[in-house]
Motif scaffolding. Structure first.
Motif, short mmCIF file in Angstrom:
data_model
loop_
_atom_site.label_atom_id
_atom_site.label_comp_id
_atom_site.label_asym_id
_atom_site.label_seq_id
_atom_site.Cartn_x
_atom_site.Cartn_y
_atom_site.Cartn_z
N GLU A 171 -28.49 -45.73 67.79
CA GLU A 171 -29.57 -45.30 67.13
C GLU A 171 -29.36 -43.80 66.73
N TYR A 172 -28.71 -43.11 67.21
CA TYR A 172 -28.69 -41.82 67.05
C TYR A 172 -27.49 -41.24 65.47
N PHE A 173 -26.88 -41.77 65.26
CA PHE A 173 -25.86 -41.76 64.25
C PHE A 173 -26.25 -41.95 62.96
N THR A 174 -27.49 -41.07 62.91
CA THR A 174 -27.70 -41.39 60.77
C THR A 174 -26.29 -41.46 60.06
N GLU A 175 -26.54 -41.67 59.09
CA GLU A 175 -25.64 -40.32 58.55
C GLU A 175 -25.38 -39.22 57.81
N ARG A 176 -26.41 -38.16 58.31
CA ARG A 176 -25.82 -36.87 58.89
C ARG A 176 -24.82 -36.59 59.92
N VAL A 177 -25.51 -37.44 60.30
CA VAL A 177 -25.31 -37.26 62.22
C VAL A 177 -23.77 -37.00 61.90
N GLU A 178 -23.60 -38.05 61.60
CA GLU A 178 -21.79 -39.25 61.48
C GLU A 178 -20.82 -38.37 60.55
N LYS A 179 -21.46 -38.22 59.62
CA LYS A 179 -20.84 -36.62 58.60
C LYS A 179 -20.27 -35.42 59.48
N ALA A 180 -21.80 -34.76 60.27
CA ALA A 180 -21.17 -33.54 60.79
C ALA A 180 -20.23 -33.49 61.86
N VAL A 181 -19.87 -34.72 62.43
CA VAL A 181 -19.42 -35.28 64.17
C VAL A 181 -17.63 -35.35 62.51
N ILE A 182 -17.82 -36.36 62.11
CA ILE A 182 -16.25 -35.81 61.40
C ILE A 182 -16.20 -35.11 61.00
N ASP A 183 -16.94 -34.43 59.87
CA ASP A 183 -16.34 -33.31 59.33
C ASP A 183 -15.99 -31.96 61.16
N LEU B 174 -14.56 -42.70 69.01
CA LEU B 174 -13.93 -43.87 67.71
C LEU B 174 -13.63 -43.01 66.64
N ILE B 175 -14.41 -41.84 66.79
CA ILE B 175 -14.89 -41.10 64.98
C ILE B 175 -13.62 -40.30 65.37
N SER B 176 -13.11 -39.53 66.53
CA SER B 176 -12.59 -39.26 67.30
C SER B 176 -10.77 -39.60 66.21
N ALA B 177 -10.86 -40.69 67.05
CA ALA B 177 -9.17 -42.36 67.03
C ALA B 177 -9.26 -41.44 65.52
N ARG B 178 -10.30 -42.08 64.31
CA ARG B 178 -9.74 -42.16 62.94
C ARG B 178 -10.06 -41.16 62.43
N ARG B 179 -10.69 -40.07 63.05
CA ARG B 179 -10.83 -38.61 62.24
C ARG B 179 -9.76 -37.34 62.45
N THR B 180 -9.66 -37.95 63.36
CA THR B 180 -9.26 -36.28 64.23
C THR B 180 -7.34 -35.96 64.23
N PRO B 181 -6.99 -34.95 63.56
CA PRO B 181 -5.66 -34.43 63.22
C PRO B 181 -4.59 -34.94 64.32
#
Length: 390
Positions: free
Chosen positions: A92-104, A123-130
């Motif tokens: 429930e913490y991961f709204t679009e804004r929060v998720e985008k901040a982590v991805i960025d 999961l975000i790191s696995a998909r987006r961290t270089p």
């Protein structure tokens, strides 16, 4: 080396936050450049002490955001992110804004080590961290505890990590079966042990943790009530806060234990409370690695625990440094408490063995394992699985 730890809420309370603060401080003390990144911030100051050499940064400051529960639920349905599966315990913490901040944030890294600390962040790191960043996923719970949608995403993406670090042998086996080509390393949480042992003179059973279903206090209360019938001088003290407080208070009254079972709330002197007790009870339905139980063992307290997944059986040897009973077996837990309450010599023998076991989780044992792992990962050599094999 440069090490970054990504936490959901570094300003909150919980075992994961305390553990990561301890790890970060230990790495800073060894001379490494360490930073804690808090995805959200809802308090002005951290609730745990942190080495002054460790920097904290925040991605989304929510200190001014006050929403009613009903409004919060509407915001979740309308603005939820897309990477964090529903069923992740903090979804429930991961709204679009929060998720985008982590991805960025993770997408913008280009060096060092990034340690992520829960499935959503992993999961975000696995998909987006270089790939130029060393990516380490921590699991502070256990694989079997997650709902099926979360396990499905773990199976799909965790193979991208340079290493997955777990707390117990049981969880290590489960992850290795799921991710046969990914290094899965077991490094338990370090526990800071008090030098004030239990005196074994006060008739007190103690436990501590969030007042939530996971901790099973609704099972402990009737178990203690049954054992207490034979031991009229004994009390149960439950330390912690949480949403189940009113329910547990009603259960205490239902068992007519209002004068013998107390909900103590939070405390910043738990080591003193453990020293004043004679038994530690663990009634959880599931665990990662029960840190407070190990702290209690370090103070010479014998443990009566459910053999829940995972944790207790990975730490305790039954009848040596603790008593284990089947999961959610209220009668079994009552019998274990009855044995310990009625036999001081048994408490002393098991408590002494428990204190020796707890030494295996001291920071000077655990923290070098982290530095060794990070050094191996930075060398880009294959992981030699010598971590915590004894």
């Amino acid at each position: 080396m440069k090490i970054r730890y990504l936490l959901l809420h570094a300003y909150g309370l919980g075992g994961t936050i305390r553990t990561v603060f301890n790890q970060a401080g230990a790495m800073a003390e060894l001379g490494h450049q360490v930073e804690i990144v808090s995805v959200i911030r809802r308090r002005n100051a951290p609730q745990f002490g942190l080495d002054s050499r460790v920097k904290i940064v925040t991605l989304v400051d929510q200190r001014e955001r006050i929403l009613a529960d009903s409004l919060g639920r509407k915001v979740w349905r309308r603005l939820r992110g897309k990477m964090v599966p529903w069923g992740e315990f903090a979804a429930e913490y991961f709204t679009e804004r929060v998720e985008k901040a982590v991805i960025d944030y993770v997408s913008g890294l280009d060096d060092g080590i990034l340690v992520t600390t829960r499935p959503a962040l992993n999961l975000i790191s696995a998909r987006r961290t270089p790939k130029g960043v060393i990516r380490v996923a921590q699991d502070h719970m256990n694989l079997a505890a997650y709902p099926e949608p979360v396990r499905k995403e773990i199976a799909r993406y965790y193979g991208r990590f340079d290493a997955v670090v777990v707390l117990t042998k049981t969880n290590q086996r489960e992850y290795r079966a799921l991710l046969p080509r990914t290094p899965v390393v077991r490094i338990p949480n370090a526990v800071h042990l008090s030098h004030e042992p239990s005196r074994q003179t006060d008739p007190i059973v103690v436990t501590a943790g969030r007042l939530v279903r996971q901790k099973g206090y609704d099972l402990l209360i009737p178990a203690f009530a049954r054992a207490a019938e034979r031991h009229p001088g004994w009390q149960l003290r439950i330390f912690g806060s949480g949403p189940k407080k009113d329910h547990l208070a009603s259960l205490i009254e239902e068992h007519e234990m209002g004068d013998r079972i107390r909900l103590m709330g939070r405390t910043d002197r738990l080591d003193k409370e453990l020293a004043n007790a004679s038994i530690y009870a663990l009634s959880s339905r599931f665990e990662g690695l029960p840190m407070v139980m190990i702290e209690a063992m370090g103070q010479g307290l014998p443990v009566a625990a459910f053999d829940c997944p995972t944790g207790p059986a990975d730490v305790l040897t039954p009848e040596v440094d603790g008593l284990l009973v089947p999961p959610e077996d209220v009668d079994g837990l009552a019998a274990a408490l009855d044995r310990l309450m009625g036999d001081r010599e048994l408490r002393l023998r098991i408590g002494a063995a428990a204190a020796q076991t707890a030494l295996n989780y001291a920071p000077d044992v655990i923290m070098p394992l982290w530095e060794d792992l990070f050094s191996e990962l930075l060398s880009r050599e294959p992981i030699i699985d010598t971590h915590w094999t004894s």
